[in-house]
Scaffold this active site. Structure first.
Site, short mmCIF file in Angstrom:
data_model
loop_
_atom_site.label_atom_id
_atom_site.label_comp_id
_atom_site.label_asym_id
_atom_site.label_seq_id
_atom_site.Cartn_x
_atom_site.Cartn_y
_atom_site.Cartn_z
N CYS A 140 0.83 -1.22 0.00
CA CYS A 140 0.00 0.00 0.00
C CYS A 140 0.86 1.26 0.00
O CYS A 140 0.60 2.20 -0.76
CB CYS A 140 -0.93 -0.02 1.22
SG CYS A 140 -0.11 -0.46 2.77
N HIS A 220 -2.49 5.32 6.62
CA HIS A 220 -1.12 5.81 6.77
C HIS A 220 -1.08 7.28 6.36
O HIS A 220 -1.91 7.73 5.57
CB HIS A 220 -0.16 5.10 5.81
CG HIS A 220 -0.11 3.61 5.92
ND1 HIS A 220 0.38 2.94 7.02
CD2 HIS A 220 -0.43 2.63 5.03
CE1 HIS A 220 0.35 1.63 6.80
NE2 HIS A 220 -0.15 1.42 5.60
#
Ligand code: NAD
Length: 345
Positions: A140, A220
């Protein structure tokens, strides 16, 4: 129609299965699971044929009242491509099975770069995966960085990128990662693995990455500084990034000040599971000082790799048109978040 099997039906696998089922040129043959838990129930509810990933445990499905369509090797045999979304390290072990059936396979970013023929990001190096036997869709974070850095490199040249990744401690369902209350340099050594991983996609790019882990589950966040070869103004960079369908610029007036509101926005927009397939870049943060670009972006770890897996399926089967693949994927999933504030004066 490309026949696609998904082996490993967890966080990534269930999202990829749904995305495959939406594509006009793909058919989901089925999904393989190790045990009859709530995610097996989700597969049944969606009408996906369920295969037993571990043959010795096939009886457990019958005991739970769940019919299985067969065992995993039958799924592999019936598929033109298998997407392996099993936990890190298991994908590498499974490659032998895919090889036995001559079925090309896509593994995920938790696997080492050396296990697959090529590491993949649809924006940066689609063509490298054409006709490969195995492809690794990068993690990711690496996906988020590659999508941002590829257009910057093309437009301005990148002298050096420096990124601090503030990483979520676990996914919302990962109860084994908590309870947690700490802030960790992770790893404490520099660089983190992300910079070298970006180099599997953009080999010539000079990049240093530092990693931290925080007690959060939603997304994130990256703090990015890129020294460009050119010195564009911030408006020009903003316009260029806005042209990329898998980059969402969070408008100044939207009041979205963090990942909590981003997820709320995605859920209000009707996104399945509140998924955000796009990098989310705070427009206000885009700043250029000389040739130094700065910005903050948030990455939804559970979903940004999903459109990349769909494009990887087309690339591995030899579909040469990267732009068309990305456009079809985006159209069918609804990638390309819009905000009414984007056009505010
Ligand atoms: P997960 O634990 O949510 O799902 C993995 C699934 O595979 C589970 O359902 C598990 O029961 C199943 N499984 C275990 N062993 C198996 C086997 N031998 N055969 C078939 N199925 C098996 O994991 P995830 O988060 O979906 O991660 C999968 C991969 O995707 C990893 O490589 C990971 O690094 C990568 N990835 C994860 C994220 C994320 O944030 N979750 C983001 C990008 C990439």
């Amino acid at each position: 129609m490309i026949q696609v099997g998904v082996n490993g039906y967890g966080t990534i696998g269930k999202r990829v299965a749904d995305a495959v089922a939406e594509q006009p040129d793909m058919e989901l043959v089925g999904v393989a699971k190790t045990r009859p838990n709530h995610e097996a129930e989700t597969a049944v509810r969606r009408g996906y044929p369920l295969y037993a990933a571990i043959p010795e445990r096939a009886d457990q499905f019958a005991d739970a009242g769940i019919d299985v369509a067969g065992e995993v090797d039958e799924l592999v045999a019936a598929s033109d491509v298998v997407v392996d979304a099993t936990p890190s390290g298991v994908g590498e072990q499974n490659l032998e099975l895919y090889d036995d059936y001559d079925t090309p396979a896509i593994v995920q970013g938790g696997e080492g770069a050396d296990v697959a023929d090529v590491s993949f990001n649809a924006r940066a190096n689609y063509a490298n995966a054409l006709g490969a036997d195995s492809v690794r869709v990068v993690s990711c974070n690496t996906t988020g960085l590659s999508r941002l850095l590829a257009p910057l490199q093309e437009a301005y040249g990148v002298e050096k990128a420096r990124v601090t990744l503030v990483r979520r401690g676990g996914d919302p369902g990962q109860t084994d990662r908590g309870p947690i209350n700490d802030i960790l340099p992770d790893p404490v050594t520099i660089p983190s693995h992300h910079g070298p991983d970006v180099n599997t996609i953009l080999p010539d790019l000079d990049i240093d990455t530092l990693g931290m882990k925080v007690p959060a589950t939603l997304m994130h966040t990256h703090s990015v500084n890129v020294t460009l070869d050119a010195a564009p103004d911030a408006d020009e960079v903003r316009d260029r990034l806005a042209d990329e369908n898998r980059l969402f610029l969070i408008p100044d007036d939207s009041g979205i000040d963090g990942s909590g509101k981003l997820k709320e926005f995605a859920m209000d927009a009707g996104r399945p599971r509140g998924d955000i397939w796009e990098n989310c870049i705070w427009e206000e943060s885009i700043t250029v000082e000389g040739s130094d670009l700065y910005l903050f972006q948030a990455i939804h770890q559970e979903s940004d790799v999903v459109p990349e897996n769909v494009d990887a399926i087309r690339a591995i089967t030899g579909d040469e048109d990267a732009d068309e693949s990305r456009a079809t994927t985006d159209d069918r999933l609804g990638v390309g978040l819009d905000s009414v504030f984007a056009d505010a004066p």
